[in-house]
Design an enzyme around this catalytic site. Sequence first.
Site, PDB file in Angstrom:
ATOM      1  CG  ASN A 106     -12.627  -5.611  -3.293  1.00  0.00           C
ATOM      2  OD1 ASN A 106     -13.175  -6.383  -2.524  1.00  0.00           O
ATOM      3  ND2 ASN A 106     -12.032  -4.500  -2.883  1.00  0.00           N
ATOM      4  CG  HIS A 108     -12.949   0.075  -0.791  1.00  0.00           C
ATOM      5  ND1 HIS A 108     -12.150  -0.494   0.172  1.00  0.00           N
ATOM      6  CD2 HIS A 108     -12.849   1.416  -0.629  1.00  0.00           C
ATOM      7  CE1 HIS A 108     -11.594   0.472   0.889  1.00  0.00           C
ATOM      8  NE2 HIS A 108     -11.999   1.632   0.430  1.00  0.00           N
ATOM      9  CB  SER A 135     -16.093   1.999  -5.231  1.00  0.00           C
ATOM     10  OG  SER A 135     -16.250   3.331  -4.777  1.00  0.00           O
ATOM     11  CG  ASP A 144      -9.030  -0.921  -1.454  1.00  0.00           C
ATOM     12  OD1 ASP A 144      -8.702  -0.585  -0.302  1.00  0.00           O
ATOM     13  OD2 ASP A 144      -9.524  -2.028  -1.737  1.00  0.00           O
TER      14      ASP A 144
HETATM   15  C1  GRF Z   1     -18.749  -4.459   3.858  1.00  0.00           C
HETATM   16  O1  GRF Z   1     -18.685  -3.150   4.363  1.00  0.00           O
HETATM   17  C2  GRF Z   1     -17.985  -4.493   2.555  1.00  0.00           C
HETATM   18  O2  GRF Z   1     -18.008  -3.256   1.866  1.00  0.00           O
HETATM   19  C3  GRF Z   1     -16.589  -4.778   2.984  1.00  0.00           C
HETATM   20  O3  GRF Z   1     -16.749  -5.751   4.012  1.00  0.00           O
HETATM   21  C4  GRF Z   1     -17.939  -5.408   4.761  1.00  0.00           C
HETATM   22  C5  GRF Z   1     -18.684  -6.649   5.156  1.00  0.00           C
HETATM   23  O4  GRF Z   1     -19.126  -7.271   3.985  1.00  0.00           O
HETATM   24  N1  GRF Z   1     -15.812  -5.245   1.886  1.00  0.00           N
HETATM   25  P1  GRF Z   1     -19.992  -8.665   4.043  1.00  0.00           P
HETATM   26  O5  GRF Z   1     -21.197  -8.413   4.928  1.00  0.00           O
HETATM   27  O6  GRF Z   1     -19.084  -9.725   4.656  1.00  0.00           O
HETATM   28  O7  GRF Z   1     -20.345  -8.906   2.621  1.00  0.00           O
END
Ligand code: GRF
Length: 195
Positions: A106, A108, A135, A144
Amino acid sequence: KRVAILISGSGSNMVALAESMVGDHPARPVLVVSNVPGAGGLERAAALGIPTAVVDHKPFGQNRVAFEAALQQELERAQPDILCLAGFMRVLTEGFVTAWQGRMLNIHPSLLPKYRGLNTHARAIEAGDEQAGCSVHEVTAELDGGPLLGQARVPILPGDTARTLAERVLPMEHRLYPEVLRRYAAGDRTPVMLS
Ligand code: GRF
């Protein structure tokens, strides 16, 4: 290695991962699953030629186990070796995580272990932190939590808002996650540190 990517939204991390899995990369994307019908990432995955599926969590209400059984059914059709959560906004039960432990990553948007959960950028600014970042970790039952596989740092600048900070962190996510996946798929757990 076969990689399935789980999304809930725009899928920018999914695109970065998918576009990195080319040439001599040890992994290939085999499926993109969204828990949100119509998520922007579904069209982007289809445009990249990746099979997609939707498992809408809403019909299952609070029955997380039933939702995850439907999710598992979709995953078993694609037979992935690795799951990448990428902007996937559902908390997974211990049962699902245990079944995939050691094969699920994942990303985060904070410098874990700081700021688990939501609104990470606003919390870092509020705390007066000098730095923020993202991370990548192995997913365990602890939200997380899990062993850290990579981190990327950016400065927090005067006048930053959660949006301006997110705009500085997101491109680092798109560098960090593919690099971690490349090593992880090759069996290398050495943490990746970018700044
Ligand atoms: C990002 O900030 C990611 O870190 C979090 O979700 C947000 C959107 O991610 N997990 P994405 O554009 O859908 O990949």
